[in-house]
Design a protein around this motif. Structure first.
Motif, PDB file in Angstrom:
ATOM      1  N   GLU B  53       0.834  -1.202   0.000  1.00  0.00           N
ATOM      2  CA  GLU B  53       0.000   0.000   0.000  1.00  0.00           C
ATOM      3  C   GLU B  53       0.874   1.260   0.000  1.00  0.00           C
ATOM      4  O   GLU B  53       0.587   2.237  -0.686  1.00  0.00           O
ATOM      5  CB  GLU B  53      -0.921   0.009   1.221  1.00  0.00           C
ATOM      6  N   GLN B  54       1.963   1.211   0.773  1.00  0.00           N
ATOM      7  CA  GLN B  54       2.895   2.342   0.779  1.00  0.00           C
ATOM      8  C   GLN B  54       3.489   2.536  -0.616  1.00  0.00           C
ATOM      9  O   GLN B  54       3.603   3.661  -1.116  1.00  0.00           O
ATOM     10  CB  GLN B  54       4.030   2.101   1.797  1.00  0.00           C
ATOM     11  N   ARG B  57       0.869   4.065  -3.016  1.00  0.00           N
ATOM     12  CA  ARG B  57       0.654   5.495  -2.783  1.00  0.00           C
ATOM     13  C   ARG B  57       1.831   6.323  -3.283  1.00  0.00           C
ATOM     14  O   ARG B  57       1.678   7.393  -3.849  1.00  0.00           O
ATOM     15  CB  ARG B  57       0.489   5.747  -1.286  1.00  0.00           C
ATOM     16  N   THR B  58       3.030   5.819  -3.030  1.00  0.00           N
ATOM     17  CA  THR B  58       4.228   6.550  -3.449  1.00  0.00           C
ATOM     18  C   THR B  58       4.289   6.631  -4.964  1.00  0.00           C
ATOM     19  O   THR B  58       4.564   7.692  -5.529  1.00  0.00           O
ATOM     20  CB  THR B  58       5.490   5.857  -2.902  1.00  0.00           C
ATOM     21  N   GLU B  60       1.836   6.463  -7.001  1.00  0.00           N
ATOM     22  CA  GLU B  60       0.750   7.367  -7.408  1.00  0.00           C
ATOM     23  C   GLU B  60       1.242   8.811  -7.369  1.00  0.00           C
ATOM     24  O   GLU B  60       0.987   9.603  -8.270  1.00  0.00           O
ATOM     25  CB  GLU B  60      -0.390   7.212  -6.390  1.00  0.00           C
ATOM     26  N   SER B  64       1.649  11.243 -10.571  1.00  0.00           N
ATOM     27  CA  SER B  64       0.942  12.539 -10.615  1.00  0.00           C
ATOM     28  C   SER B  64       1.917  13.680 -10.863  1.00  0.00           C
ATOM     29  O   SER B  64       1.629  14.610 -11.631  1.00  0.00           O
ATOM     30  CB  SER B  64       0.225  12.829  -9.307  1.00  0.00           C
ATOM     31  N   ASN B  67       3.035  13.650 -14.469  1.00  0.00           N
ATOM     32  CA  ASN B  67       1.954  14.084 -15.368  1.00  0.00           C
ATOM     33  C   ASN B  67       1.679  15.578 -15.281  1.00  0.00           C
ATOM     34  O   ASN B  67       1.200  16.190 -16.231  1.00  0.00           O
ATOM     35  CB  ASN B  67       0.667  13.304 -15.075  1.00  0.00           C
ATOM     36  N   SER B  68       1.997  16.169 -14.132  1.00  0.00           N
ATOM     37  CA  SER B  68       1.711  17.601 -13.962  1.00  0.00           C
ATOM     38  C   SER B  68       2.883  18.480 -14.384  1.00  0.00           C
ATOM     39  O   SER B  68       2.776  19.702 -14.416  1.00  0.00           O
ATOM     40  CB  SER B  68       1.364  17.887 -12.493  1.00  0.00           C
ATOM     41  N   SER B  78       9.631  13.902  -2.475  1.00  0.00           N
ATOM     42  CA  SER B  78      10.059  13.213  -1.244  1.00  0.00           C
ATOM     43  C   SER B  78       9.406  11.845  -1.149  1.00  0.00           C
ATOM     44  O   SER B  78       8.194  11.727  -1.310  1.00  0.00           O
ATOM     45  CB  SER B  78       9.657  14.031  -0.011  1.00  0.00           C
ATOM     46  N   ILE B  79      10.230  10.850  -0.895  1.00  0.00           N
ATOM     47  CA  ILE B  79       9.708   9.481  -0.740  1.00  0.00           C
ATOM     48  C   ILE B  79       9.889   9.069   0.712  1.00  0.00           C
ATOM     49  O   ILE B  79      11.008   9.071   1.237  1.00  0.00           O
ATOM     50  CB  ILE B  79      10.446   8.499  -1.673  1.00  0.00           C
ATOM     51  N   GLU B  80       8.773   8.715   1.356  1.00  0.00           N
ATOM     52  CA  GLU B  80       8.825   8.313   2.770  1.00  0.00           C
ATOM     53  C   GLU B  80       9.050   6.808   2.928  1.00  0.00           C
ATOM     54  O   GLU B  80       9.767   6.366   3.822  1.00  0.00           O
ATOM     55  CB  GLU B  80       7.499   8.670   3.460  1.00  0.00           C
ATOM     56  N   SER B  81       8.418   6.045   2.072  1.00  0.00           N
ATOM     57  CA  SER B  81       8.401   4.580   2.246  1.00  0.00           C
ATOM     58  C   SER B  81       8.034   3.923   0.908  1.00  0.00           C
ATOM     59  O   SER B  81       7.587   4.635  -0.005  1.00  0.00           O
ATOM     60  CB  SER B  81       7.362   4.216   3.309  1.00  0.00           C
ATOM     61  N   PRO B 144      13.495   7.773   4.622  1.00  0.00           N
ATOM     62  CA  PRO B 144      12.970   8.753   3.669  1.00  0.00           C
ATOM     63  C   PRO B 144      14.081   9.436   2.862  1.00  0.00           C
ATOM     64  O   PRO B 144      15.146   9.742   3.407  1.00  0.00           O
ATOM     65  CB  PRO B 144      12.270   9.773   4.569  1.00  0.00           C
ATOM     66  N   LEU B 145      13.819   9.645   1.568  1.00  0.00           N
ATOM     67  CA  LEU B 145      14.815  10.279   0.719  1.00  0.00           C
ATOM     68  C   LEU B 145      14.117  11.126  -0.330  1.00  0.00           C
ATOM     69  O   LEU B 145      12.890  11.101  -0.461  1.00  0.00           O
ATOM     70  CB  LEU B 145      15.703   9.209   0.053  1.00  0.00           C
ATOM     71  N   GLU B 146      14.924  11.885  -1.052  1.00  0.00           N
ATOM     72  CA  GLU B 146      14.362  12.768  -2.074  1.00  0.00           C
ATOM     73  C   GLU B 146      14.884  12.345  -3.435  1.00  0.00           C
ATOM     74  O   GLU B 146      16.065  11.989  -3.571  1.00  0.00           O
ATOM     75  CB  GLU B 146      14.804  14.202  -1.785  1.00  0.00           C
TER      76      GLU B 146
END
Lengths: 366, 162
Positions: B53-54, B57-58, B60, B64, B67-68, B78-81, B144-146
């Motif tokens: 699930e993490q 969501r990441t 996604e 997004s 696409n933007s 930023s990626i948390e998990s 977490p990393l960027e």
């Protein structure tokens, strides 16, 4: 004949006891598995708060044995809130949440409302995660003296600000003072202030010292003390409109480790100390001693806690007062296998570098 | 009386070591072992579901963001998990997970293989070529990393921000 009859009867008794014992054991284990399976099913549509809270209770109730707590993962999703000026038309969004689903919008007209929002999010996060009284993480390797003690986090909320619309409404983010709001306002529906609730029955117990001494394990396995002068610590402050995260962090160590206990005594927390202090949003810039401490697995828990409490208590940089740190240090589990640790809920800039100062693992769902 | 397989205790009562009692004991042990195995499977599944699930969501969020973005733009994300998983890219003409068969595929999975990514989170893209570096993957070991997303028309370079 009589002897044979006696033997038969005793043999039957023995058979019954062992059969019953095995049956009982199997039934208990089956029941346990059934509970685990049923709890995974979501029969009703529950709010995300309830779902997270239930998963916290479930995990907190499990034994701290061979990472058994991992069998109950936390179902906690990060809430995304866009704070914007209250307009009837032309409702703008926050750039940080462009194309992001499930964003909540908070339409505000005053500084008070922003402070209230942040205060309530902190209280909600604290309550949802068990008020710091449940041990949510087990680190088997650290318990047995191998590996690191890590700080585990849940990001409860992310709060972004639409500066343009807020300025139109006269909201100046630089003037936000969350701690002051918490001291002077009661929690809705309750007869106590936010501050009283977070700090427990008694006021926060903070003893501020200029020099902090942190015990660190060196390469040979001995303990040496690192001295940090708080006046030398610099804080990199955040801009007023930077996105903010409400973070719950827990570090726990088994009672045989003295690290957190030492820090607790140093800062005057003692056992079972609760605290609420003003906290700058920015990250603490590493000093060489802190950096050395941070890479030392024995020290990570102490420096994160000490830096969080003491530096913020010093109010070294009091320009931006959105930051609040609240927590509880002491026993973080129920039962015999007591653990010493600290649970903290705090505001932090939503930035990887800042978050990494406090969290090695993030368990929430983004 | 014959005592084959029967051990007598002090009271002269017999315990059949070779017969029914032993069989019952073995069956009980097997039963308990099966139950422990089931508990382990539930534990694995529970942990895996949360990480999946993490990852979803990441991914996604990354999709997004891509696409933007403008045709030529650089953005950070930023990626948390999930910690210790990997961002993996499968090109159009390579073997890829079933979720994006026949398209360029960006996935977040435990290992950088098709089998693992079938159990991970994947997103398909039309006419976009990704560059994740020499290893064709970005490890989330340090999350977490960027990450830096460098978009240049239909080419996207994703690198970890050190």
């Amino acid at each position: 004949m009589k002897i044979n009859f006696k033997m038969e009867k005793s043999k039957k008794k023995a058979e019954m006891s062992s059969t019953m014992l095995v049956t009982v054991i199997l039934l208990v284990i089956s029941f346990g598995i059934l509970i685990l399976v049923i709890s995974r099913l979501n029969f009703n549509a529950q709010s995300e708060y309830d779902t997270c809270h239930l998963s916290v209770i479930e995990r907190g109730s499990l034994f701290d044995f061979f990472n058994l707590k991992e069998a109950a993962p936390l179902s906690c999703k990060t809430k995304k809130i866009c704070v914007r000026g209250d307009e009837l038309i032309d409702k703008e969004k926050c750039d940080e949440f462009e194309n992001v689903k499930s964003v909540d919008y908070a339409n505000v007209k005053s500084n008070d409302q922003v402070e209230k929002l942040i205060s309530e999010e902190m209280i909600t996060c604290w309550r949802m995660m068990g008020e710091g009284r449940l041990s949510l993480y087990s680190d088997v390797s650290a318990d047995y003296g191998i590996g690191d003690v890590s700080s585990n986090c849940v990001i409860c909320s992310r709060i972004a600000f639409n500066e343009k619309t807020l300025e139109k409404k006269g909201v100046d983010l630089k003037d936000i003072n969350v701690l002051n709001y918490m001291i002077t306002h009661k929690i809705p529906g309750q007869n106590m202030s936010y501050y009283s609730y977070l700090s427990g029955d008694s006021p926060a117990k903070i003893s501020v010292k200029d020099n902090l001494i942190i015990p660190v394990k060196n390469e040979t396995g001995g303990i040496e003390n690192i001295s940090i002068n708080l006046k030398d610590i610099q804080i990199e402050e955040a801009n007023a409109a930077d996105e903010v995260a409400i973070l719950y962090m827990q570090i726990s160590t088994p009672t045989k480790m003295e690290a957190l206990g030492n820090v607790g005594k140093l800062v005057g927390l003692g056992a079972g100390g609760a605290f609420v202090v003003k906290g700058p949003i920015g990250v603490i810039k590493s000093l060489p001693t802190i950096r050395k401490c941070v890479i030392n697995p024995y020290c990570i828990g102490t420096v994160v806690l000490a830096a969080t409490i003491l530096v913020t208590a010093q109010q070294i940089n009091a320009e931006l007062n959105r930051g609040v740190v609240a927590g509880y240090c002491g026993d973080v589990s129920v039962g015999e296998n007591a653990r010493n640790g600290c649970s903290v809920v705090r505001t932090v800039r939503y930035d990887v570098q800042d978050i990494r100062q406090y969290c090695s693992v993030i368990e929430s769902i983004p | 009386m014959q005592n084959r397989g029967i051990k007598m205790n002090k009271r002269g009562e017999g315990v059949n070591l070779l017969g029914e009692d032993v069989v019952k004991m073995i069956i009980s042990i097997i039963g308990i072992a099966i139950l422990f195995f089931l508990v382990y499977l539930i534990y694995q599944s529970a942990t895996q579901n949360r990480r999946l699930e993490q990852a979803e969501r990441t991914l996604e969020g990354i999709t997004s963001t891509i696409n933007s973005m403008e045709e030529v733009e650089i953005k950070s994300y930023s990626i948390e998990s999930p910690k210790d998983w990997n961002i993996v890219y499968f090109q159009l003409d390579e073997a890829s997970p079933s979720k994006c068969f026949g398209k360029d595929c960006l996935c977040i999975c435990e290992e950088d293989s098709v089998e693992e990514c079938n159990r991970g989170a994947c997103s398909s893209f039309n006419n976009i070529i990704f560059n994740l570096g020499d290893n064709k993957k970005i490890s989330l070991e340090d999350a977490p990393l960027e990450i830096i997303i460098d978009k240049n028309k239909n080419k996207i370079i994703i690198t970890q921000n050190e």
